[in-house]
Design a protein around this motif. Structure first.
Motif, short mmCIF file in Angstrom:
data_model
loop_
_atom_site.label_atom_id
_atom_site.label_comp_id
_atom_site.label_asym_id
_atom_site.label_seq_id
_atom_site.Cartn_x
_atom_site.Cartn_y
_atom_site.Cartn_z
N ASP A 149 -4.26 -56.92 64.20
CA ASP A 149 -3.81 -55.54 64.37
C ASP A 149 -4.93 -54.57 64.72
OD1 ASP A 149 -4.45 -53.70 61.59
OD2 ASP A 149 -4.69 -55.86 61.44
N ILE A 155 -0.40 -56.93 67.06
CA ILE A 155 0.84 -56.47 66.45
C ILE A 155 0.69 -55.01 66.05
CG2 ILE A 155 0.23 -57.32 64.13
CD1 ILE A 155 3.30 -57.99 63.86
N ILE A 156 1.61 -54.18 66.51
CA ILE A 156 1.58 -52.75 66.22
C ILE A 156 2.81 -52.44 65.37
CG2 ILE A 156 1.54 -50.42 67.16
CD1 ILE A 156 0.21 -51.52 69.65
N ARG A 157 2.58 -52.35 64.08
CA ARG A 157 3.66 -52.11 63.12
C ARG A 157 3.86 -50.61 62.90
NH1 ARG A 157 5.41 -56.62 60.75
NH2 ARG A 157 4.11 -58.51 60.64
N PRO A 158 4.95 -50.23 62.24
CA PRO A 158 5.17 -48.80 61.98
C PRO A 158 4.10 -48.17 61.09
CG PRO A 158 7.22 -50.02 61.74
CD PRO A 158 6.13 -51.04 61.88
N MET A 175 -2.95 -48.73 63.58
CA MET A 175 -1.84 -48.89 64.51
C MET A 175 -1.91 -47.93 65.70
SD MET A 175 -0.43 -51.48 63.31
CE MET A 175 -0.83 -52.36 61.81
N GLU A 177 0.87 -57.20 73.50
CA GLU A 177 1.22 -56.45 72.29
C GLU A 177 2.65 -56.77 71.87
OE1 GLU A 177 0.64 -52.30 73.00
OE2 GLU A 177 -1.55 -52.48 73.15
N THR A 229 5.62 -55.72 68.48
CA THR A 229 5.90 -54.80 67.37
C THR A 229 6.37 -55.54 66.13
OG1 THR A 229 8.14 -54.43 68.19
CG2 THR A 229 6.43 -52.88 68.91
N GLU A 286 8.85 -61.45 67.89
CA GLU A 286 8.57 -61.51 69.33
C GLU A 286 7.62 -62.64 69.71
OE1 GLU A 286 7.48 -57.56 70.87
OE2 GLU A 286 8.30 -56.74 69.01
#
Length: 224
Positions: free
Chosen positions: A168, A187-190, A195, A208, A210, A214
Motif C-alpha cells: 500500500d 492496494i488503495i483502501r478507504p 492511501m 492498482e 481497491t 480484484e
C-alpha cells in the motif's frame, strides 16, 4: 505467476486497529496507576494522534495530566500490547484462495518483536511459506531495499518475474521490487496512512486495485 508477496500493515489488516487497541492498553495502565478516567485518557490520546501523529503522544499525555512516568515503559506497553485485530475480509478470503495455488510470502518493516506480535495476533503463519520481518536482518534490509525481495525469492524458490508484490505504501513497497523485475500491485483502501500518497513512477506500482477481490483478474491478466 508462481508466488505472491504481501506487505502487512494496511495491506492485510487495518493498522489503526492495532494502534488504537495499544493506546487502550496504555490508557488502562495509567488509569489504574493514577486513578484517572480510562476513556478520557484514551480519547485524549486519539486527539493527540489526529493532531500531531504518533511521535510524542506519551510525552504529551504525561505533560497534560502531570504524570511522572518513564516514557520508555509506556512505549513498551504499547509495543507489547495484544489488541483484538483481524484480517480484512477480502485479504483473508484471498489468502485462503491462494493456498495450494501459489507460494506465499510476507515482507514487513517495523520493530521486529512488534511485527511478530501482529503476525501471531492475526494467525498469519498458517498462510505463508516465508515471512521476512526486515528488522531481524538490520536496517539496510528494510524496504525499499532489494535485499528482502532477493531473500524471499530464494526462500520461495521462484524467479523475480514469477512474483507479484502487493502493498500500500509507495514510499517503500514497490521501488526495490521493481528494480528486480517483480510485478507490483498497489492496494488503495478507504482508510490507511498512505492511501492518498502519490509519488513518481519509480515508486508507484505497475497496477492498482481497491480490494483483494480484484487480484484474481490481475493474475489472469499477467498470465496472458
Amino acid at each position: 505467476m508462481k508466488a505472491l508477496v504481501f506487505d502487512l500493515d494496511d495491506t492485510l489488516y487495518n493498522e489503526a486497529d492495532f494502534v488504537h487497541g495499544a493506546f487502550r492498553e496504555v490508557a488502562d495502565y495509567l488509569s489504574k496507576k493514577h486513578k484517572l478516567d480510562r476513556d478520557e485518557l484514551y480519547r485524549t490520546m486519539l486527539g493527540l494522534l489526529a493532531n500531531n501523529g504518533r511521535g510524542r503522544i506519551f510525552n504529551d499525555i504525561c505533560a497534560l495530566y502531570n504524570l511522572n512516568e518513564d516514557i520508555s515503559s509506556l512505549v513498551e506497553i504499547y509495543r507489547n500490547s495484544a489488541p483484538q485485530i483481524s484480517l480484512y475480509e477480502d485479504a483473508e478470503h484471498f489468502l485462503k484462495y491462494c493456498r495450494g495455488k501459489f507460494k506465499l510470502g510476507l515482507v514487513t518493516d517495523g520493530i521486529h518483536y512488534v511485527q511478530w506480535n501482529k503476525i501471531r495476533l492475526l494467525d498469519l503463519e498458517k498462510f505463508f511459506d516465508s515471512i521476512i520481518v526486515t528488522d531481524d536482518y538490520g536496517k539496510d534490509f528494510c524496504k525499499p531495499s532489494i535485499k528482502p525481495y532477493v531473500k524471499i525469492a530464494e526462500e520461495l524458490g521462484v524467479d523475480f518475474d514469477e512474483i507479484i508484490c502487493i502493498g500500500d505504501n509507495p514510499r517503500k513497497d514497490f521501488y526495490g521490487a521493481k528494480q528486480l523485475g517483480i510485478h507490483t500491485v498497489r492496494i488503495i483502501r478507504p482508510v490507511g496512512d498512505h492511501m492518498r500518497l502519490r509519488l513518481g513512477r519509480d515508486y508507484e506500482a505497475d497496477r492498482e486495485i481497491t480490494g483483494m477481490y480484484e487480484m484474481k483478474a490481475v493474475i489472469s491478466w499477467l498470465r496472458v
